[in-house]
Design an enzyme around this catalytic site. Structure first.
Site: not given
Ligand code: ADP
Length: 330
Positions: A174, A14, A130, A75, A132, A128, A106
């Site tokens: 969230r 995001g 949030d 994403r 978090d 982010t 995260d």
């Molecule tokens: P944010 O980074 O804002 O928390 P997301 O949780 O959607 O957003 O994560 C962003 C991107 O990071 C995901 O679309 C994916 O490509 C990658 N990602 C998230 N979690 C994992 C994971 N456990 N292992 C590898 N890549 C991940």
């Protein structure tokens, strides 16, 4: 003399206000140290499918004060598979990158940690709304999101008060109640409902009743998303108290607009630190704000960091609320 050194940047997950200011700082610092900057478009998918373009500080400075990300964020579910990350390493090698700086939350840190195992040199700046990412006291974008939520609630409150209506305002966040707690306190909410202090719908209805009883004609409830269906709650409040109630999702207003001064300052500080970490080859770290100092936190530690709820602020809110309600009762 032609520039030969290169780093990559991408914004993932995001978007958050301040990403552009952070990018501008990184790119400026990179150019100053003789690097070209390859921006991968739309997050990890840009790296995976080699969608990129070279960016300059001149271009980036046009976006310094804007929300969003001028290199696009997004994403990339395929990135969860190790085959994808192996492919990403080929792209990284093709561009002869010395390092990759990721701006994200995260999930993006977990992705960055996996890239280290593929042999890439990665640094993350936490972005982010949030808040978090628990290894840092504050992430880039959080302050703007809270300010936007406060402005929105304050605006809606004016018309609610005029018409004597109950307001339920739902914020983002969230599983983290920080936006709702801080926005609720700063917009003088009467009731705040956050995941860290779960309450039943019945309790919320009772609390609204107490407010009405002491003469508050327009009680305000602020809550974090995904806890209750706010439209149903509004209907229950209307039927219980025979009073109009509006349930409003603050929504994407929290993500938009220019970053606040606090977010810009954090973005600039973290951007400088990230590029210095590249120069000093301190890879595999998240740039974090810890007690107002910028530090590097190793990915493994950052991923395991536990959430420390600001109980002092929460108790301050509850005590103030109690005092104000008692005062109205007298
Ligand atoms: P944010 O980074 O804002 O928390 P997301 O949780 O959607 O957003 O994560 C962003 C991107 O990071 C995901 O679309 C994916 O490509 C990658 N990602 C998230 N979690 C994992 C994971 N456990 N292992 C590898 N890549 C991940």
């Amino acid at each position: 003399m032609a520039k030969t050194k290169r780093i990559g940047v991408l914004t993932s997950g995001g978007d958050s206000q301040g990403m552009n200011a952070c990018l501008e700082t990184i790119i400026t610092m990179a150019e100053r140290n003789g690097y070209e900057v390859v921006a991968f478009i739309g997050g990890y998918s840009g790296l995976l499918y080699d969608r990129y373009r070279l960016v300059s500080s001149q271009e980036a400075s046009l976006y310094f004060s804007f929300g969003g990300s001028f290199i696009s964020s997004g994403r990339c579910p395929e990135f969860m598979e190790s085959e994808s990350r192996k492919k990403a390493k080929h792209v990284y090698d093709k561009h002869k990158l010395e390092a990759l700086i990721v701006l994200g939350g995260d999930g993006s840190i977990k992705g960055a940690n996996d890239l280290i195992f593929q042999g890439m040199n990665v640094i993350v700046c936490p972005c982010t709304i949030d808040n978090d990412v628990y290894c840092t006291n504050r992430s880039i974008g959080f302050d703007t999101a809270v300010n936007n939520a406060v402005n929105a609630i304050d605006n809606i409150k004016q018309t609610m008060r005029t018409n004597g209506r109950i307001l339920i305002a739902e914020t983002m966040g969230r599983n983290c109640g920080e936006i709702a707690m801080q926005a609720g306190i700063c917009s003088e909410a009467d009731i705040i409902m956050i995941p860290e202090n779960k309450q039943t719908t019945e309790k919320i209805i009772r609390e609204v009743g107490k407010q009405l009883k002491v003469g508050n004609v327009s009680p305000v409830v602020v809550l974090t998303e995904h806890q209750v269906d706010i439209q149903s709650l509004a209907k229950e409040l209307e039927s219980t108290y025979q009073k109009e109630c509006k349930a409003i999702v603050i929504g994407y207003v929290q993500r938009g607009g220019s970053p606040t001064v606090q977010d810009k300052l954090l973005a600039v500080r973290m951007g400088v630190y990230a590029m210095n970490a590249v120069l000093e080859k301190n890879f595999g770290n998240v740039v974090a704000l810890v007690k107002n100092e910028i530090k590097l936190i190793p990915f493994e530690k950052a991923i395991k960091a536990k959430y420390v709820f600001d109980n002092e602020l929460w108790q301050t809110f509850l005590n103030l609320k109690r005092y104000k309600t008692e005062k109205k009762q007298k």
